[in-house]
Write a protein that holds these residues in place. Structure first.
Motif, PDB file in Angstrom:
ATOM      1  N   UNK A 193       0.848  -1.205   0.000  1.00 51.13           N
ATOM      2  CA  UNK A 193       0.000   0.000   0.000  1.00 51.13           C
ATOM      3  C   UNK A 193       0.874   1.242   0.000  1.00 51.13           C
ATOM      4  N   UNK A 194       0.524   2.214  -0.850  1.00 47.34           N
ATOM      5  CA  UNK A 194       1.183   3.517  -0.870  1.00 47.34           C
ATOM      6  C   UNK A 194       0.103   4.592  -0.724  1.00 47.34           C
ATOM      7  N   UNK A 195       0.547   5.841  -0.552  1.00 45.20           N
ATOM      8  CA  UNK A 195      -0.418   6.913  -0.302  1.00 45.20           C
ATOM      9  C   UNK A 195      -0.822   7.693  -1.549  1.00 45.20           C
ATOM     10  N   UNK A 196       0.049   7.662  -2.599  1.00 43.89           N
ATOM     11  CA  UNK A 196      -0.250   8.474  -3.790  1.00 43.89           C
ATOM     12  C   UNK A 196       0.045   7.701  -5.071  1.00 43.89           C
ATOM     13  N   UNK A 197      -0.576   8.139  -6.151  1.00 48.26           N
ATOM     14  CA  UNK A 197      -0.404   7.491  -7.453  1.00 48.26           C
ATOM     15  C   UNK A 197       1.053   7.547  -7.908  1.00 48.26           C
TER      16      UNK A 197
END
Length: 301
Positions: free
Chosen positions: A238-242
């Motif tokens: 999981x990451x926070x931004x595209x």
């Protein structure tokens, strides 16, 4: 059961390892436990959970906790990490405070003041003494720490070189209460297998990416299917931004393939089985500040 432990003199207790980020707490615990339980990289803040590693012999059981490094929290995730480190001060039979030869003793003075008030035995480990050039320099460092933690027993060590760690272990054992084992004698840790898979994948991300990327990443194992000789694992990064998703995957998927290969080899070594590892990348905006996500990822109850 306690009576039999008292009769045989079996010792058991909880030993909590605390200190600032990047002083070698994880390396030290892995040396003392004898297995690769905590992830180790040169980047600060690799340990996000309290990790229990257990040392068993017929005569004693030591339950080690490696805590997140103490730091001023910038977001909710770091608040939970600090509370875990402070919680480690309240439930230990022995407290091991780790520093190193380059760290300023004034760093995080408020946390150090809490350690100084501890009523349980405190062992002060001055790590990385392989970096010290002469005995006079080491003696000056020891004297400074004596002034800050006068009740602590001081151990200059090199966890990396395994210097003086046996002496430290023997002292820990001598300070344990006489007690029956808290866990089964075959236990190495209280964490489930999936936990170590996520830690290994996260370590490879820390090693392969720069700047903020590793700290914006969380890993969740969605499938862990174990057979006699093999394990099939599906994990989501999981990451926070595209933009972070693109960086993790890399051109043509090359970066993600590299992380997957390195993680798979370590997981195979850890479990002693062949591993089929599938990695996926998903966006979870601002997860480090969202209570429901921190709960899902195991940081809060």
């Amino acid at each position: 059961m306690e009576n039999s432990a008292t009769n045989t003199g079996h010792r058991a207790g909880f030993v909590n390892i605390v200190g600032n980020p990047n002083v070698g707490k994880s390396t030290l615990m892995n040396d003392l436990v004898g297995e690769r339980v905590s992830i180790i990289t040169s980047k600060a803040q690799t340990t996000r959970h309290r990790i229990m590693g257990i040392v068993n012999t017929p005569d004693y059981q030591i339950v080690f906790s490696d805590t997140p490094g103490v730091l001023a929290p910038k977001y909710k995730l770091q608040e939970t990490m600090l509370s875990q480190s402070e919680g480690a001060l309240t439930d230990a039979d022995v407290l091991v405070y780790v520093t190193d030869v380059v760290e300023s003793p004034e760093k995080n003075a408020s946390f150090l003041a809490k350690v100084a008030k501890e009523t349980v035995p405190v062992l002060l480990v001055i790590n990385k003494i392989d970096l010290v050039h002469n005995q006079d320099e080491l003696e000056k460092i020891v004297e400074r720490w004596k002034g800050l933690l006068p009740n602590a027993t001081i151990f200059p060590v090199s966890a990396k070189e395994r210097f003086n760690t046996d002496n430290l272990l023997n002292t820990i054992v001598s300070l344990l209460p006489v007690h029956a084992p808290y866990f089964g004698k075959d236990a190495l840790t209280d964490k489930p297998a999936r936990f170590f898979v996520t830690e290994i994948i996260r370590e490879k991300i820390l090693l392969n990416y720069d700047k903020e990327i590793p700290y914006a990443v969380e890993v969740l194992v969605e499938k862990f299917e174990e057979k006699e000789h093999s394990i099939h694992i599906m994990a989501v990064i999981y990451v926070e931004r595209d933009s972070q998703k693109g960086i993790i995957i890399g051109r043509g998927g090359e970066k993600l393939k590299k992380v997957g290969k390195e993680a798979r080899l370590d997981i195979e070594q850890f479990f002693g089985k062949s591993v089929y590892l599938e990695l996926f990348v998903k966006i979870e905006p601002d997860w480090r500040n969202r209570e429901n996500k921190l709960r899902q990822f195991g940081y809060t109850e």
